[in-house]
Design an enzyme around this catalytic site. Structure first.
Site, PDB file in Angstrom:
ATOM      1  N   HIS A 148       0.858  -1.186   0.000  1.00 41.40           N
ATOM      2  CA  HIS A 148       0.000   0.000   0.000  1.00 41.40           C
ATOM      3  C   HIS A 148       0.893   1.235   0.000  1.00 41.40           C
ATOM      4  O   HIS A 148       2.049   1.184   0.444  1.00 41.40           O
ATOM      5  CB  HIS A 148      -0.891   0.017   1.237  1.00 41.40           C
ATOM      6  CG  HIS A 148      -1.966  -1.029   1.215  1.00 41.40           C
ATOM      7  ND1 HIS A 148      -3.042  -0.991   2.077  1.00 41.40           N
ATOM      8  CD2 HIS A 148      -2.143  -2.134   0.441  1.00 41.40           C
ATOM      9  CE1 HIS A 148      -3.832  -2.025   1.839  1.00 41.40           C
ATOM     10  NE2 HIS A 148      -3.300  -2.735   0.850  1.00 41.40           N
ATOM     11  N   GLU A 152       0.985   3.819   1.882  1.00 47.15           N
ATOM     12  CA  GLU A 152       1.493   4.191   3.205  1.00 47.15           C
ATOM     13  C   GLU A 152       2.683   3.333   3.607  1.00 47.15           C
ATOM     14  O   GLU A 152       3.702   3.837   4.098  1.00 47.15           O
ATOM     15  CB  GLU A 152       0.403   4.035   4.275  1.00 47.15           C
ATOM     16  CG  GLU A 152      -0.847   4.847   4.046  1.00 47.15           C
ATOM     17  CD  GLU A 152      -1.939   4.078   3.301  1.00 47.15           C
ATOM     18  OE1 GLU A 152      -1.658   3.470   2.247  1.00 47.15           O
ATOM     19  OE2 GLU A 152      -3.087   4.106   3.768  1.00 47.15           O
TER      20      GLU A 152
END
Length: 153
Positions: free
Chosen positions: A56, A58
């Site tokens: 992801h 992040e």
């Protein structure tokens, strides 16, 4: 409280989300800055490209930042993300001890920073992050909605 700095860096996170579109990835972008307002890292979702369910935006952003500064603790950093982080990403934010999280759109299906769960502010954990939500919300949500609308056709 939303400020001009938040709008500026969310704009960069949106650029990263749009870069994900070029790879046919879910358009989520992230930018991590230090306490001086300098970009440490930026990334976009890449689980398909990397064959990695943890890739992801992040997570990739946090990994790159840790390598750059030589420490997994990002105590004074602010993370900008176009959509509310999921439980995995919220857990990484806590473990990295990120000071501040700023996100655009709320994730009503998997949001773990206030919508479904509130991992980043759970008093049972060893760290809590300041959270600012709704920055460029319309723009952030529109990119995702357009992507999924096209996928369903």
């Amino acid at each position: 409280m939303i400020n001009e700095t938040d709008i500026k860096f969310m704009g960069i996170a949106l650029e990263m989300a749009k870069a994900a579109l070029e790879k046919d990835e879910t358009p989520v972008g992230a930018v991590l800055i230090n306490n001086h307002g300098n970009i440490i890292s930026k990334a976009f979702n890449m689980p398909i490209s990397l064959c990695d369910p943890t890739a992801h935006a992040e997570i990739l952003c946090i990994r790159e930042a840790g390598k750059k500064i030589g420490n997994y603790r990002l105590n004074s950093a602010t993370l900008y993300v176009t959509i509310e982080p999921c439980p995995m990403c919220a857990g990484a934010i806590v473990h990295a001890r990120i000071k501040r999280l700023v996100f655009g759109g709320f994730d009503i299906k998997a949001g773990a920073c206030g919508t479904i769960y509130n991992i980043v502010n759970d008093s049972r954990l060893n760290h809590r992050a300041e959270v600012v939500s709704g920055v460029l919300q319309h723009e952030c949500v529109s990119v995702l909605q357009d992507f999924f609308r096209k996928k369903r056709k």
